[in-house]
Structure formats: C-alpha cells, structure tokens
Write a protein that holds these residues in place. Structure first.
Motif, PDB file in Angstrom:
ATOM      1  N   VAL A  65       0.857  -1.194   0.000  1.00 30.16           N
ATOM      2  CA  VAL A  65       0.000   0.000   0.000  1.00 30.16           C
ATOM      3  C   VAL A  65       0.890   1.240   0.000  1.00 30.16           C
ATOM      4  CG1 VAL A  65      -1.994  -1.053   1.147  1.00 30.16           C
ATOM      5  CG2 VAL A  65      -0.148  -0.079   2.536  1.00 30.16           C
ATOM      6  N   GLY A  66       0.298   2.362  -0.366  1.00 33.29           N
ATOM      7  CA  GLY A  66       1.079   3.596  -0.468  1.00 33.29           C
ATOM      8  C   GLY A  66       0.941   4.469   0.767  1.00 33.29           C
ATOM      9  N   LEU A  67       1.801   5.483   0.834  1.00 27.04           N
ATOM     10  CA  LEU A  67       1.794   6.432   1.953  1.00 27.04           C
ATOM     11  C   LEU A  67       2.396   7.743   1.462  1.00 27.04           C
ATOM     12  CD1 LEU A  67       1.476   6.532   5.207  1.00 27.04           C
ATOM     13  CD2 LEU A  67       3.952   6.283   5.221  1.00 27.04           C
ATOM     14  N   ASP A  68       1.933   8.847   2.057  1.00 22.39           N
ATOM     15  CA  ASP A  68       2.582  10.127   1.777  1.00 22.39           C
ATOM     16  C   ASP A  68       2.745  10.827   3.123  1.00 22.39           C
ATOM     17  OD1 ASP A  68       3.539  12.463   0.778  1.00 22.39           O
ATOM     18  OD2 ASP A  68       1.710  13.056  -0.269  1.00 22.39           O
ATOM     19  N   SER A  69       3.871  10.600   3.763  1.00 21.72           N
ATOM     20  CA  SER A  69       4.058  11.147   5.113  1.00 21.72           C
ATOM     21  C   SER A  69       4.747  12.506   5.029  1.00 21.72           C
ATOM     22  CB  SER A  69       4.881  10.180   5.959  1.00 21.72           C
ATOM     23  OG  SER A  69       6.218  10.147   5.526  1.00 21.72           O
ATOM     24  N   SER A  70       4.730  13.222   6.141  1.00 19.96           N
ATOM     25  CA  SER A  70       5.240  14.598   6.107  1.00 19.96           C
ATOM     26  C   SER A  70       6.765  14.634   6.129  1.00 19.96           C
ATOM     27  CB  SER A  70       4.670  15.391   7.283  1.00 19.96           C
ATOM     28  OG  SER A  70       5.100  14.791   8.474  1.00 19.96           O
ATOM     29  N   ILE A  71       7.287  15.744   5.643  1.00 15.64           N
ATOM     30  CA  ILE A  71       8.743  15.940   5.622  1.00 15.64           C
ATOM     31  C   ILE A  71       9.238  16.300   7.023  1.00 15.64           C
ATOM     32  CG2 ILE A  71      10.505  17.591   4.793  1.00 15.64           C
ATOM     33  CD1 ILE A  71       8.968  17.535   2.075  1.00 15.64           C
ATOM     34  N   LEU A  72       8.441  17.087   7.748  1.00 16.03           N
ATOM     35  CA  LEU A  72       8.807  17.463   9.121  1.00 16.03           C
ATOM     36  C   LEU A  72       8.265  16.419  10.075  1.00 16.03           C
ATOM     37  CD1 LEU A  72       7.875  21.244   8.968  1.00 16.03           C
ATOM     38  CD2 LEU A  72      10.179  20.260   8.932  1.00 16.03           C
ATOM     39  N   GLN A 161      11.702   6.699   7.308  1.00 16.08           N
ATOM     40  CA  GLN A 161      11.266   6.789   8.717  1.00 16.08           C
ATOM     41  C   GLN A 161       9.781   7.127   8.822  1.00 16.08           C
ATOM     42  OE1 GLN A 161      13.203   5.565  10.985  1.00 16.08           O
ATOM     43  NE2 GLN A 161      14.878   5.390   9.492  1.00 16.08           N
ATOM     44  N   GLY A 162       9.268   7.873   7.848  1.00 13.71           N
ATOM     45  CA  GLY A 162       7.829   8.180   7.829  1.00 13.71           C
ATOM     46  C   GLY A 162       7.005   6.907   7.690  1.00 13.71           C
ATOM     47  N   ILE A 163       7.577   5.920   7.027  1.00 16.04           N
ATOM     48  CA  ILE A 163       6.895   4.632   6.873  1.00 16.04           C
ATOM     49  C   ILE A 163       6.941   3.858   8.194  1.00 16.04           C
ATOM     50  CG2 ILE A 163       6.919   2.402   5.689  1.00 16.04           C
ATOM     51  CD1 ILE A 163       7.965   3.816   3.181  1.00 16.04           C
ATOM     52  N   PHE A 164       8.116   3.780   8.812  1.00 19.61           N
ATOM     53  CA  PHE A 164       8.224   2.995  10.050  1.00 19.61           C
ATOM     54  C   PHE A 164       7.293   3.533  11.143  1.00 19.61           C
ATOM     55  CE2 PHE A 164      12.607   2.300   8.267  1.00 19.61           C
ATOM     56  CZ  PHE A 164      12.310   1.029   7.812  1.00 19.61           C
ATOM     57  N   VAL A 165       7.238   4.862  11.275  1.00 20.80           N
ATOM     58  CA  VAL A 165       6.419   5.399  12.361  1.00 20.80           C
ATOM     59  C   VAL A 165       4.920   5.304  12.052  1.00 20.80           C
ATOM     60  CG1 VAL A 165       8.290   6.897  13.174  1.00 20.80           C
ATOM     61  CG2 VAL A 165       6.554   7.834  11.658  1.00 20.80           C
ATOM     62  N   ASN A 166       4.576   4.959  10.833  1.00 19.54           N
ATOM     63  CA  ASN A 166       3.162   4.735  10.489  1.00 19.54           C
ATOM     64  C   ASN A 166       2.812   3.258  10.374  1.00 19.54           C
ATOM     65  OD1 ASN A 166       1.476   7.202  10.021  1.00 19.54           O
ATOM     66  ND2 ASN A 166       3.330   7.788   8.916  1.00 19.54           N
ATOM     67  N   PHE A 167       3.758   2.402  10.721  1.00 15.67           N
ATOM     68  CA  PHE A 167       3.528   0.958  10.571  1.00 15.67           C
ATOM     69  C   PHE A 167       2.226   0.540  11.249  1.00 15.67           C
ATOM     70  CE2 PHE A 167       3.987  -3.244  12.594  1.00 15.67           C
ATOM     71  CZ  PHE A 167       4.054  -4.043  11.462  1.00 15.67           C
ATOM     72  N   GLN A 168       2.065   0.951  12.519  1.00 19.69           N
ATOM     73  CA  GLN A 168       0.886   0.519  13.264  1.00 19.69           C
ATOM     74  C   GLN A 168      -0.393   1.156  12.710  1.00 19.69           C
ATOM     75  OE1 GLN A 168       1.467  -1.853  15.101  1.00 19.69           O
ATOM     76  NE2 GLN A 168      -0.494  -2.212  16.078  1.00 19.69           N
ATOM     77  N   ASN A 169      -0.313   2.411  12.295  1.00 21.42           N
ATOM     78  CA  ASN A 169      -1.487   3.070  11.697  1.00 21.42           C
ATOM     79  C   ASN A 169      -1.970   2.295  10.482  1.00 21.42           C
ATOM     80  OD1 ASN A 169      -1.640   5.218  13.414  1.00 21.42           O
ATOM     81  ND2 ASN A 169      -0.302   6.532  12.180  1.00 21.42           N
ATOM     82  N   VAL A 170      -1.041   1.850   9.668  1.00 19.68           N
ATOM     83  CA  VAL A 170      -1.422   1.131   8.443  1.00 19.68           C
ATOM     84  C   VAL A 170      -2.005  -0.239   8.809  1.00 19.68           C
ATOM     85  CG1 VAL A 170      -0.564   0.114   6.292  1.00 19.68           C
ATOM     86  CG2 VAL A 170       0.184   2.402   6.966  1.00 19.68           C
ATOM     87  N   VAL A 171      -1.367  -0.941   9.744  1.00 22.33           N
ATOM     88  CA  VAL A 171      -1.893  -2.253  10.148  1.00 22.33           C
ATOM     89  C   VAL A 171      -3.311  -2.098  10.699  1.00 22.33           C
ATOM     90  CG1 VAL A 171      -1.623  -4.153  11.816  1.00 22.33           C
ATOM     91  CG2 VAL A 171       0.368  -3.285  10.571  1.00 22.33           C
ATOM     92  N   GLN A 184       6.468   4.659  -0.583  1.00 19.16           N
ATOM     93  CA  GLN A 184       6.342   6.112  -0.538  1.00 19.16           C
ATOM     94  C   GLN A 184       7.322   6.762  -1.524  1.00 19.16           C
ATOM     95  OE1 GLN A 184       5.698   9.478   2.485  1.00 19.16           O
ATOM     96  NE2 GLN A 184       7.313   8.249   3.388  1.00 19.16           N
ATOM     97  N   ILE A 185       6.845   7.825  -2.166  1.00 17.86           N
ATOM     98  CA  ILE A 185       7.723   8.632  -3.019  1.00 17.86           C
ATOM     99  C   ILE A 185       7.703  10.044  -2.449  1.00 17.86           C
ATOM    100  CG2 ILE A 185       8.075   9.615  -5.327  1.00 17.86           C
ATOM    101  CD1 ILE A 185       6.662   7.211  -6.521  1.00 17.86           C
ATOM    102  N   GLY A 186       8.869  10.637  -2.262  1.00 15.18           N
ATOM    103  CA  GLY A 186       8.845  12.015  -1.759  1.00 15.18           C
ATOM    104  C   GLY A 186      10.220  12.618  -1.651  1.00 15.18           C
ATOM    105  N   LYS A 187      10.198  13.905  -1.314  1.00 15.77           N
ATOM    106  CA  LYS A 187      11.441  14.667  -1.234  1.00 15.77           C
ATOM    107  C   LYS A 187      12.243  14.299   0.014  1.00 15.77           C
ATOM    108  CE  LYS A 187      11.426  17.799  -4.576  1.00 15.77           C
ATOM    109  NZ  LYS A 187      11.794  19.112  -5.036  1.00 15.77           N
ATOM    110  N   SER A 188      13.549  14.285  -0.148  1.00 14.21           N
ATOM    111  CA  SER A 188      14.474  14.130   0.972  1.00 14.21           C
ATOM    112  C   SER A 188      15.572  15.170   0.821  1.00 14.21           C
ATOM    113  CB  SER A 188      15.089  12.735   0.963  1.00 14.21           C
ATOM    114  OG  SER A 188      14.103  11.783   1.255  1.00 14.21           O
ATOM    115  N   PHE A 189      16.202  15.460   1.934  1.00 15.65           N
ATOM    116  CA  PHE A 189      17.203  16.544   1.943  1.00 15.65           C
ATOM    117  C   PHE A 189      18.468  16.072   2.652  1.00 15.65           C
ATOM    118  CE2 PHE A 189      12.949  18.117   1.872  1.00 15.65           C
ATOM    119  CZ  PHE A 189      12.980  19.175   0.965  1.00 15.65           C
ATOM    120  N   ARG A 190      19.603  16.291   2.022  1.00 17.58           N
ATOM    121  CA  ARG A 190      20.879  15.972   2.667  1.00 17.58           C
ATOM    122  C   ARG A 190      21.852  17.081   2.325  1.00 17.58           C
ATOM    123  NH1 ARG A 190      21.544   9.441   1.471  1.00 17.58           N
ATOM    124  NH2 ARG A 190      19.426   8.932   2.184  1.00 17.58           N
TER     125      ARG A 190
END
Ligand code: ATP
Length: 473
Positions: A65-72, A161-171, A184-190
């Motif tokens: 399944v997909g996810l779009d978690s926040s950058i902050l 990390q946005g995926i890991f912290v939503n693991f339980q929400n998705v389950v 998930q597809i999204g922006k990252s910054f380094r």
C-alpha cells in the motif's frame, strides 16, 4: 552511434537546459549548488519514472500500500533512528586551496582501514589536508517562531522513517497482513559535502522507497525476491543491461543495521554510480522506534545528541510496533526488506542511456531513445502545411490523442525539422496529416527509432499508440 563518455555529460546537460528538461535552481541569481529545477519536459519524464515505479511496487500488487508522510517529523524520530548520532560523513579540508572532500570518496578503503589521506587529491594543488571531522548531513530547522533547541528538528534525509512510524497506523486501518509493504515517493534533503555530477548528488532530491515487512526467517527469500523484481523493473524500461550491475556488499562492510545489501549501479559517463540500495534491515528500525516512542514524555527538548533514549522493555514484544500474527498466534517484530531508489538518479540514468546520435539526410540527428512509457511526449501531431484544410483535420485527432497521452501539436517549420525536434526530446511517434489524409483518411505514422513511416487510418491512431506504449510493459 556511440557518443563518447567524456562528451556525453556535457551534451546531455546542454540538451536538458536547451529543451527544458532540467535547469539549475535559482539560475537567475547565479544558481545554488545541489538543487535542480525540472522544466516542462523534465517534470513529465520524472513523473513517468515515478509512475512506473508505483505501478510495479504498488498498483500491480495486492500486498503493498502507499503512503505520503510529512517531511517534518518529531525530532525524537531522528534520535531513535540513529540519524542524529550517525548520519554523518567524514570530511577533510585542504589548507591551501580550501576545497572540502568526503574522506571515503578520496580514500575508498577508509571504511575498512580508517586511513585518512594527508595531501589534496587535486593534482595542481597537492596542499596539506586537515584531519577528518564528522559532518552531519541533516538540514536543521525550527518548528514555530522560537529558534531554541526545544524547537529544533530536521528536514527528513530519507522517506523511510515516515513509513516505520506509520507501521501501526497502516496495520490498524487496513486489512493487510504480514508479509506486506508500504511504499512512498517524496522529497528528501541531505546537506551533501560535495554535490556534483549534475543531479546525481543533490542536496534536495526525491526517493522512491518500499519497506516490505516480513516474518523473521523469511527475510532472506524476500530479499532475493526484491532484488530480482527491481532488476525486472530496470530491464522492462529498456535500460542497457551491460550498463547496470547489482553489487552485493561484503559482509564486513555492511552498515550496523543491515544483514545484506545489494546496490543497483549504473555506468554513468562519470563512472559507476548507485541508483538504488536494497537492504535487509532486519527489525532494527521498528525496534528503534519502539524505544524512541517510550521516551517522548521524558524528553524536554534538551540537545538531542546528549539525550538518552529510555528502554524499559528490552524484549520489545509488548509495544505498539510489534505485530500479532493470527496464524501463528504469536507476536513478533517484523523484519524489513528495503528497496530504496532515487527518482532523480533513475531519471538521469534513463536520460544518459537514451542519448544517441545518428545520421539522417546527411546531418547528425540527436535522439533520445527513451522507452515509450518514460517519454515526456508520447505523440506529436503535425499537419504537413498550415493550409488546405490540414490543420482543421489535424486538430480533432490531436484532441482525441491528448485525452489519453501527453501529446503536442506543431505546425511550424518544415516537416523534417519538426521530426528532429521530436527526436531530440524522445517522442516515440509522430503523426503527419497530409494531402492523402483529406482524400482517403490515412495519416503517416513515423517511429522515432527506426524513422520508418507507415500509413495507417486516422481512426486507428489512438489504439496504435496505446498498444505500443502500454502493450510493451
Ligand atoms: P551515496 O552513497 O551515493 O551517498 P547512499 O547510499 O547514502 O548514497 P541511500 O541512503 O541508500 O543512499 O539512499 C537511497 C537512494 O536515494 C540512493 O540509492 C540514491 O538513488 C538516492 N540518493 C541518496 N542521496 C542522494 C543525493 N544526494 N542526490 C540524489 N539522490 C540521492
């Protein structure tokens, strides 16, 4: 016709700018390093790369399944994940020319030997280098108006990390069961020490990440499975397989959280470069957040570096991030297989791979041999001349095509020139409306790669293009 590697990057960056694929960020102000803007064609190309990834990883499957978690995110996320402590590159400065280098890039054996070079690698300079210092790559920012340490957080350096912290929400919110994945597809910054090689190493970029959760013990098989799936993806989009390699990391060189890693690398004009890392991350991340979330109430916003995470349940079996397996009637923390790819690097690889020059009519023809699914424009509609009823006939065909595909209408300049324009941006098909169209309802369909032309009926154009693009999956 092979284009020399030494010239390819220069030609490609010139084409990218000239035709509106990729511009330097803030060019008007002299540009900034490590950030890029995708122009009208570039945005379509990158969207197609991301769509093809989503199709393979999410849409074509029942178990992702997909996810779009926040950058902050909460600052403790980055403490628990280990980024505050470990997401740093060792760097050295040249005392003479002031250039800054990543140690592992100028000393490839650094990770195993710990040896730090002492002389500037620039042959013209050869100055003395400083000792190595750790440089954390995360961009700091502050939430809210008060810029104190309590408000400090980071722009995410990865989407995972946005995926890991939503693991339980998705389950809890879906009926999905292990084994399953979250994509998930999204922006990252380094804050890369040395952004370079066009978009390859940027400070702002997009990732396409899958975290696939499976039962401990089944992880080795799932790891092999995803390496094969990802190979199929690149092959299916036509990348030259002799320029792609899958490099397994030696056991001694694995990151602390990884049981196995295979890098997908592409032979860019500047050498082999990583497109994607596929890792067996074990249960490292979910366990880390199990500890992290217990620390929330105890955290008063001190410097994260010094803050000690609270681990009250060393077995980690009772927390929210463990999973109850109904079939086995037991609780465990799933293992994770992570194929983590860069959208910008994949886009750059497809561009490098597609760039070609050949001869047509005694002239050099520049052509992007992009897979039709990736091509930013799928079909161009070209009335032979701007009169004799041809535009009136071409317009409705263009309207019908544009409902289904990215299409353009071009009625300026000689037909040969218009074909070249489309070749250069990788448009796989051109449809020309000419005198015969008005008589017998047929059009000329020209293919980019072979330049072959055939006459087909006007009514069959939409189905023809559709079949050639999506039938080729
Ligand atoms: P590298 O060793 O090149 O710095 P990495 O191993 O740190 O990359 P990962 O953390 O595994 O990269 O990130 C997964 C993917 O994200 C990479 O394979 C790459 O495609 C993309 N990526 C990472 N850093 C950048 C960057 N600075 N610019 C563009 N893409 C990047």
């Amino acid at each position: 016709m092979a284009v020399e590697a030494a010239q390819l990057m220069e030609k490609l960056t010139a084409l990218a700018r000239r035709r509106g694929f990729i511009f330097q960020s803030s060019e008007l102000y002299g540009g900034i390093n490590g950030a890029w803007d995708y122009g009208p064609l570039g945005v379509e190309l990158k969207r197609n790369v991301k769509a093809a990834w989503w199709q393979q990883v999410v849409t074509d499957r029942e178990d992702v399944v997909g996810l779009d978690s926040s950058i902050l995110m909460h600052p403790l996320v980055w403490k628990a994940s280990g980024h505050v402590q470990n997401f740093a590159d060792p760097m050295v400065d040249c005392k003479k020319c002031k250039k800054r280098y990543r140690v592992d890039e100028i000393e490839p054996e650094y990770e195993t030997t710990g040896k730090v070079p002492t002389q500037c690698p620039d042959a013209k300079c050869k100055g003395e280098l400083t000792g190595a210092r750790k440089f954390n790559l995360m961009f700091e920012t502050h939430l809210g108006p008060v810029a104190d340490s309590a408000a400090k957080t980071f722009l995410r350096p990865e989407t995972a990390q946005g995926i890991f912290v939503n693991f339980q929400n998705v389950v809890n919110s879906t009926r999905i069961k292990v084994p399953f994945g979250i994509a998930q597809i999204g922006k990252s910054f380094r804050n890369e020490i040395n952004p370079r090689n066009f978009t390859f190493r940027s400070r702002e970029f997009e990732q396409m990440e899958l975290e696939f959760f499976c039962k401990p013990g089944s992880d080795d098989d799932w790891f092999k499975y995803w390496v094969e799936e990802r190979k199929k993806w690149y092959a299916g989009l036509g990348i030259k397989m002799d320029r792609l390699r899958f490099r397994e990391h030696e056991k001694e060189k694995l990151s602390h959280y990884s049981k196995a890693t295979t890098d997908v690398e592409y032979l860019f004009p500047f050498g082999w470069g990583e497109l994607e890392g596929i890792a067996n991350r074990t249960d490292f991340d979910l366990r880390a957040h199990q500890i992290g979330m217990r620390s929330v109430g105890k955290w008063r916003g001190e410097e994260l570096q010094d803050f000690k995470l609270v681990d009250e349940d060393p077995e980690h079996q009772s927390g929210k991030l463990s999973y109850f397996d109904d079939e086995e009637k037991r609780r465990y923390i799933p293992y994770v297989i992570e194929p983590s790819a860069g959208a910008d690097r994949a886009t750059l690889a497809f561009l490098c791979d597609a760039y070609d020059e050949d001869e047509a009519g005694g002239e050099v023809r520049f052509v992007l041999r992009l897979h039709p699914r990736l091509a930013p424009v799928k079909v161009a509609v070209l009335p032979l001349v701007k009169k004799d009823g041809m535009p009136e006939r071409a317009r409705p065909l263009y309207d019908a095509l544009k409902k289904r595909f990215a299409a353009v209408y071009d009625d300026s300049a000689a037909i040969g020139k218009r074909y070249r324009r489309q070749d250069e941006i990788g448009t796989p098909f051109c449809v020309t409306i000419d005198g015969d169209t008005l008589k017998d309802g047929t059009v000329t369909l020209r293919e980019r790669d072979s330049m072959k032309q055939q006459r087909i009926s006007e009514e069959s154009v939409v189905a023809f293009v559709d079949e050639r693009i999506y039938g080729m999956r």
